[in-house]
Design a protein around this motif. Structure first.
Motif, PDB file in Angstrom:
ATOM      1  N   MET A 101       0.449  -0.967  -0.175  1.00 16.96           N
ATOM      2  CA  MET A 101       0.011   0.233   0.125  1.00 16.96           C
ATOM      3  C   MET A 101       0.649   1.143  -0.039  1.00 16.96           C
ATOM      4  O   MET A 101       0.398   2.050  -0.406  1.00 16.96           O
ATOM      5  N   PHE A 102       1.927   1.274   0.963  1.00 16.69           N
ATOM      6  CA  PHE A 102       2.674   2.373   0.977  1.00 16.69           C
ATOM      7  C   PHE A 102       3.127   2.591  -0.597  1.00 16.69           C
ATOM      8  O   PHE A 102       3.195   3.993  -1.403  1.00 16.69           O
ATOM      9  N   ARG A 103       3.496   1.834  -1.276  1.00 16.26           N
ATOM     10  CA  ARG A 103       4.171   2.215  -2.355  1.00 16.26           C
ATOM     11  C   ARG A 103       3.646   2.033  -3.579  1.00 16.26           C
ATOM     12  O   ARG A 103       3.658   3.099  -4.694  1.00 16.26           O
ATOM     13  N   ALA A 104       1.957   1.511  -3.090  1.00 12.74           N
ATOM     14  CA  ALA A 104       1.220   2.033  -4.627  1.00 12.74           C
ATOM     15  C   ALA A 104       0.891   3.666  -3.997  1.00 12.74           C
ATOM     16  O   ALA A 104       0.251   4.179  -4.682  1.00 12.74           O
ATOM     17  N   ILE A 105       0.905   4.568  -2.486  1.00 12.51           N
ATOM     18  CA  ILE A 105       0.839   6.045  -2.961  1.00 12.51           C
ATOM     19  C   ILE A 105       1.828   6.210  -3.278  1.00 12.51           C
ATOM     20  O   ILE A 105       1.688   8.008  -4.306  1.00 12.51           O
ATOM     21  N   VAL A 106       3.200   5.941  -3.424  1.00 13.28           N
ATOM     22  CA  VAL A 106       4.454   7.001  -3.853  1.00 13.28           C
ATOM     23  C   VAL A 106       4.268   6.885  -5.437  1.00 13.28           C
ATOM     24  O   VAL A 106       3.809   7.648  -6.034  1.00 13.28           O
ATOM     25  N   GLU A 107       3.322   5.444  -5.955  1.00  7.13           N
ATOM     26  CA  GLU A 107       3.381   5.632  -7.314  1.00  7.13           C
ATOM     27  C   GLU A 107       2.276   6.190  -8.182  1.00  7.13           C
ATOM     28  O   GLU A 107       1.920   6.284  -8.773  1.00  7.13           O
ATOM     29  N   THR A 108       1.256   6.267  -7.272  1.00  3.00           N
ATOM     30  CA  THR A 108       0.042   6.744  -7.911  1.00  3.00           C
ATOM     31  C   THR A 108      -0.194   8.255  -6.873  1.00  3.00           C
ATOM     32  O   THR A 108      -0.732   9.485  -8.016  1.00  3.00           O
ATOM     33  N   GLY A 109       0.555   8.425  -5.840  1.00  4.78           N
ATOM     34  CA  GLY A 109       0.397  10.319  -6.247  1.00  4.78           C
ATOM     35  C   GLY A 109      -0.607  10.505  -4.604  1.00  4.78           C
ATOM     36  O   GLY A 109      -0.644  11.106  -4.202  1.00  4.78           O
ATOM     37  N   SER A 110      -1.343   9.628  -3.800  1.00  2.46           N
ATOM     38  CA  SER A 110      -2.200   9.787  -3.514  1.00  2.46           C
ATOM     39  C   SER A 110      -2.877   8.221  -2.358  1.00  2.46           C
ATOM     40  O   SER A 110      -2.571   6.943  -3.882  1.00  2.46           O
ATOM     41  N   PHE A 111      -3.848   8.849  -1.782  1.00  2.00           N
ATOM     42  CA  PHE A 111      -4.427   6.969  -0.867  1.00  2.00           C
ATOM     43  C   PHE A 111      -5.747   6.923  -1.821  1.00  2.00           C
ATOM     44  O   PHE A 111      -5.769   5.781  -1.780  1.00  2.00           O
ATOM     45  N   THR A 112      -6.356   7.788  -2.478  1.00  2.00           N
ATOM     46  CA  THR A 112      -7.321   7.371  -3.316  1.00  2.00           C
ATOM     47  C   THR A 112      -6.844   6.366  -4.094  1.00  2.00           C
ATOM     48  O   THR A 112      -7.464   5.789  -4.964  1.00  2.00           O
ATOM     49  N   GLY A 113      -5.804   6.752  -5.161  1.00  2.00           N
ATOM     50  CA  GLY A 113      -5.507   6.212  -6.738  1.00  2.00           C
ATOM     51  C   GLY A 113      -4.515   5.262  -5.738  1.00  2.00           C
ATOM     52  O   GLY A 113      -4.997   3.823  -6.542  1.00  2.00           O
ATOM     53  N   ALA A 114      -4.399   4.827  -4.744  1.00  2.00           N
ATOM     54  CA  ALA A 114      -3.320   3.325  -4.306  1.00  2.00           C
ATOM     55  C   ALA A 114      -4.924   2.821  -4.321  1.00  2.00           C
ATOM     56  O   ALA A 114      -5.028   1.442  -4.580  1.00  2.00           O
ATOM     57  N   GLY A 115      -5.671   3.443  -3.037  1.00  2.36           N
ATOM     58  CA  GLY A 115      -7.027   2.007  -3.478  1.00  2.36           C
ATOM     59  C   GLY A 115      -7.566   1.911  -4.577  1.00  2.36           C
ATOM     60  O   GLY A 115      -7.709   0.332  -5.281  1.00  2.36           O
TER      61      GLY A 115
END
Length: 298
Positions: A1-15
């Protein structure tokens, strides 16, 4: 989840990427921050940015994901190389004149290995290596990076190329000072080949008034062929089947230019068998590659 936030730039994008709710992402990151004892992200105008602790964690996260991938490769390597993956990268020139021959033989010997190729600038390829998007790359040297392991591949000669009607073609001997009046087509800034040529020009005390800058040799060659400039390119890219009918290639008299190529991969105690087999095959086939121009070019 941490890396997904970094890659997408937001908590919403990571979700959205992980197909979980934003609240689930927020809860997990809060638990992670509590475990680490520091904040990982700061929010500025609805955007998230890494804190200093987050930057450190990101570097370790990339290593962790790489080790997991290597573990999977290690487990699948037991016994013969019956399956696996090999994702490799290189500049446009080696992707054009070297990889096809190398990978044709590799596929013949290991038909069940998933082969993929990527190309790009040096910085793009290094990013792919660090993010475990590719397993190994063939790049011009040198590199200094504690996370990367480098194995010398071969020495290539860089030859001067021009169109068949260029004034330099009529000269029996070409010097570096003869090149100055013409437009020079350079490699992209930041590449080792660009730095090599710039050091050669500085050593010879020459400076071009007109410069074009391109990312790869395969774009450079047709522009040279149309008389839009001169350039230095790797000899294999203009020899044999790679020769374009409108190009002439020569050596600057008495002063050949060479670049070093190396295999670059993530430093680790374990090298996947797919990569080991590639390196072994390259050494076996190396005598069939001709990286140095014939002496009659002088």
């Amino acid at each position: 989840m941490f890396r997904a936030i970094v890659e997408t730039g937001s908590f919403t994008g990571a979700g959205a990427k992980l197909r979980v709710s934003q609240s689930a992402v927020s809860r997990q990151i809060k638990l992670l921050e509590e475990e680490l004892g520091d904040q990982l992200f700061r929010r500025v105008h609805r955007k998230v940015h890494l804190t200093a602790t987050g930057e450190i964690l990101l570097r370790h996260t990339e290593r962790i994901f790489n080790e997991i991938r290597l573990l999977n490769s290690h487990l699948s390597d037991a016994g013969r190389l019956r399956r696996g993956r090999l994702f490799l990268a290189g500049g446009m020139s080696v992707c054009t004149y070297l990889f096809p021959y190398l990978l044709k033989e590799y596929r013949k010997r290991h038909p069940n290995v998933d082969l993929r190729i990527a190309t790009g600038t040096t910085e793009e390829i290094l990013r792919m290596l660090r993010n475990s998007e590719v397993d190994i790359a063939l790049l011009s040297l040198p590199f200094e990076d504690p996370d990367l392991k480098i194995r010398h591949a071969q020495t290539e000669e860089m030859v001067l190329v021009m169109d068949r009607n260029h004034p330099l073609v009529a000269k029996t001997e070409i010097s570096f000072t003869d090149l100055v009046p013409y437009t020079f087509i350079h490699f992209e800034k930041g590449s080792n080949t660009r730095r090599l040529l710039e050091s050669v020009f500085a050593r010879e005390g020459i400076e071009f008034d007109r410069i074009m800058e391109l990312q790869n040799v395969e774009i450079t060659k047709p522009l040279v062929e149309k008389g839009l400039g001169i350039s230095f390119v790797p000899y294999p890219s203009v020899s044999g089947e790679s020769t374009r009918p409108g190009l002439i290639y020569r050596r600057v008299a008495g002063k050949p230019v060479y670049r070093e190529l190396g295999w670059v991969f993530i430093r680790s105690d374990y090298i996947p068998r797919t990569v080991e087999q590639l390196l072994s095959l390259f050494e076996e086939m190396k005598p069939s590659f001709v990286p140095i121009a014939p002496q009659e070019l002088d």
